[in-house]
Design an enzyme around this catalytic site. Structure first.
Site, PDB file in Angstrom:
ATOM      1  CG  LEU A 235       4.610  -7.712   1.993  1.00  0.00           C
ATOM      2  CD1 LEU A 235       3.187  -7.232   2.278  1.00  0.00           C
ATOM      3  CD2 LEU A 235       4.606  -8.992   1.162  1.00  0.00           C
ATOM      4  CG  ASP A 236       4.913  -7.912   6.011  1.00  0.00           C
ATOM      5  OD1 ASP A 236       3.916  -7.275   6.395  1.00  0.00           O
ATOM      6  OD2 ASP A 236       4.851  -9.094   5.608  1.00  0.00           O
ATOM      7  CD  GLU A 237      11.382  -4.495   3.082  1.00  0.00           C
ATOM      8  OE1 GLU A 237      11.889  -3.401   2.785  1.00  0.00           O
ATOM      9  OE2 GLU A 237      11.667  -5.561   2.508  1.00  0.00           O
TER      10      GLU A 237
END
Length: 291
Positions: A235-237
């Site tokens: 997530l969000d990486e």
């Protein structure tokens, strides 16, 4: 966005990347020359000339390109094979098909639709999918099909994801999450099989959860910004495509921060979408090279 790159007839874009080594530039330029093509732009980068990685983007013009593409592709396979290089060749006159997923926030969604209508994005938009109906009328006013796929409360989003996959399957080249407030499962991303671009405020992970601008105001931040990245299972990486910030002061309210943050989100997302559509972004591990 660079308007001159949009949907140009008889223009192709060649992306090359792999292990850096002598002779690569000469091999590529000679290949283009012997296929009766003319180089329009050429950008390249090496992260280490002694055993590093090489990245190149070439836009070239070839009369009757569509007829010549099979021969050029065969030549690329033969020429770049010994160098163990990966390559991708695209016809720049064919815009990429971009689906948009959205929720209730409309600033990024409507900005993309507006830029598309003005001819600023080299894409077609076959559909907008939302888990709410609040933007349906606005989307359809742009002549874009709108599909409502509700997401039920709770952790199990499989039914909604299955319907979204059914709508997208074979119809898109990439997907943009324009403030789509649902977490996509690893299984969904794998089955979708096309790049997914996400935009979010740059307060992550410092201000996770609801009301990030209120939390930012309480902390007295001096910058607000946005980050656009490719979506991965983490997530969000995912690899970052573009970022930007704007300065704020103690006098700005939480509403001011949100408004100014929305402006940055629109600008960052539109640039990232334009660059992806123009084949300017090369993913390398968990980062990107943007030409």
């Amino acid at each position: 966005m660079s308007i001159h790159d949009i949907a140009r007839a008889d223009h192709a874009c060649l992306i090359v990347h792999g292990p850096d080594q002598p002779g690569l530039v000469a091999a590529v330029t000679a290949l283009i020359t012997r296929n009766d093509a003319n180089i329009v732009t050429l950008d390249q980068y090496s992260d280490n000339p002694a055993g590093g990685a090489f990245f190149q983007r070439v836009v070239f013009h070839r009369t009757d390109l569509s007829a010549a593409l099979p021969a050029i592709e065969a030549d690329l396979e033969k020429t770049l094979g010994p160098y163990e290089m990966s390559w991708r060749l695209t016809d720049q006159s064919i815009p990429k098909r971009m689906a948009v997923l959205a929720s209730t926030s409309d600033h990024c969604l409507l900005d993309l639709l507006w830029r598309h209508r003005r001819g600023e994005l080299s894409v077609t938009i076959p559909m907008v999918i939302s888990n709410h109906t609040t933007t349906a009328e606005d989307v359809r006013s742009f002549g874009v099909p709108f599909f409502h796929v509700p997401s039920r409360p709770g952790p199990d989003k499989s039914a909604a994801e299955a319907e979204i996959l059914r709508l997208l399957d074979g119809n898109v080249d990439f997907v943009v999450l324009a403030r789509y407030m649902q977490i996509l499962s690893e299984d969904f991303i794998a089955k979708l099989g096309v790049p997914v671009i996400n935009i979010h405020h740059s307060f992550l992970p410092a201000f996770i959860g609801a009301g990030p601008y209120k939390k930012a105001k309480e902390r007295g931040v001096k910058l607000v910004g946005a980050t656009c990245h490719y979506v991965t299972a983490d997530l969000d990486e995912g690899p970052i495509i573009e970022q930007d910030v704007v300065r704020v002061t103690h006098a700005d309210t939480a509403a001011d921060l949100q408004r100014r943050g929305a402006d940055v989100e629109r600008a960052v997302l539109s640039r990232a979408v334009a660059w992806h559509a123009e084949d300017r972004v090369i993913r390398h591990g968990n980062h990107t090279i943007v030409f």
